[in-house]
Design a protein around this motif. Sequence first.
Motif, mmCIF file in Angstrom:
data_model
loop_
_atom_site.group_PDB
_atom_site.id
_atom_site.type_symbol
_atom_site.label_atom_id
_atom_site.label_comp_id
_atom_site.label_asym_id
_atom_site.label_seq_id
_atom_site.Cartn_x
_atom_site.Cartn_y
_atom_site.Cartn_z
ATOM 1 N N GLU A 186 37.403 -28.901 30.573
ATOM 2 C CA GLU A 186 37.407 -27.559 30.004
ATOM 3 C C GLU A 186 38.268 -26.618 30.844
ATOM 4 O O GLU A 186 39.030 -25.804 30.298
ATOM 5 C CB GLU A 186 35.979 -27.028 29.903
ATOM 6 N N GLU A 190 41.910 -24.912 29.514
ATOM 7 C CA GLU A 190 42.123 -23.468 29.456
ATOM 8 C C GLU A 190 43.356 -23.051 30.248
ATOM 9 O O GLU A 190 44.058 -22.113 29.879
ATOM 10 C CB GLU A 190 40.902 -22.728 29.997
ATOM 11 N N THR A 223 37.096 -25.011 24.408
ATOM 12 C CA THR A 223 36.520 -23.679 24.605
ATOM 13 C C THR A 223 37.283 -22.691 23.727
ATOM 14 O O THR A 223 38.338 -23.011 23.180
ATOM 15 C CB THR A 223 36.641 -23.252 26.073
#
Length: 353
Positions: A186, A190, A223
């Motif tokens: 994650e 990002e 996300t």
Amino acid sequence: MNSDGMFHIDDSGRLLAMHVTPYEAEDVLQGLLATHPDLLAGGQMTPGDPRRWLLIRREAGVPDRDGGGGRWSLDHLFVDQDGIPTLVEVKRASDSRIRREVIGQMLDYAANGVLYWPVHNLQALFEQTQHDLGRDPHEMVAQLCGDDTVTVEAFFAKVGDNLRAGKIRMVFVADAVPDDLRRIVEFLNEQMNPAEVLAVEVKQYVAEDHGWRTLAPVVYGRTAAASAKSSVQRPRPSELREKADEDVRELWTLLELWGAQEGRQLTNSTSGVIVSGQNNLRIAQLYPKDRALCFNLDPLRSRGRAELAEACLATLRTLTAKKLTPAYPFFPAHDAVAKWDDIAKLLEQLSTT
């Protein structure tokens, strides 16, 4: 009745408990992915435009220098409908390397693959893989893209552009994704752009004594911040034309004028312009992103017109310094504009076959 949250109702109405069961070996999960790439759950990755996959090679060699051999071996190399190379590493949860070592391993593959994978080698690997599976590479690419005018060469030109831009996807696949791997994925997804990093958990549920099993993939790493960068929209023909360079726009206009004068059909598509001859047979395509006019010579050969195909190829090779492949030669747009009278004569020859 104990279960892991999964049940099967048989034909008699009995409720049968299914249990999470480890794969017998890592190779079993690898084989399932090679045969059934939909297990990568492309619909979960980009719900608005689900990813579809074709296998380039299982155990794909990754070089660490120009012209080098495969220093490493990637479990799977796939490509999606937008030509984005998708690197896949498979580990079982019982393998202690899944937590940290696999991250460094994947980053090695990605960093070196972006620099040193020759796209023509990847195309050759893809074609060999599809032939080994008894499939036609051109048909598989057309099916993947939803556009039967897209050739293997045009598609892999896009793959090459994505590689050079670092637009790739790294996917970790396991029967269970540990929390620490999930957090790392994650975070990387990002932070990295345009590269994408995801994990796919493919749990195997088995109904004891019945031989039934169910595979349930779940994607991790999407996300809100990461999802915002992965939306993909196909451009309209007008947008392609507006964004194209001057040579492409001029060639586009010349093709339209030629089609109107000669009574030949031109059709706009999401990838460019299709030029058709008699019986709506496609003879060429203008690909703005590739800055090239692609001539469909291989279909001529399959229709018994090999002599015409060779003559056209010989003429094209005298009109440009670019090396042209024999099946679907990509003729540079700037040369086509400069030598338009010769190109128009070739199009007329092809359009009457």
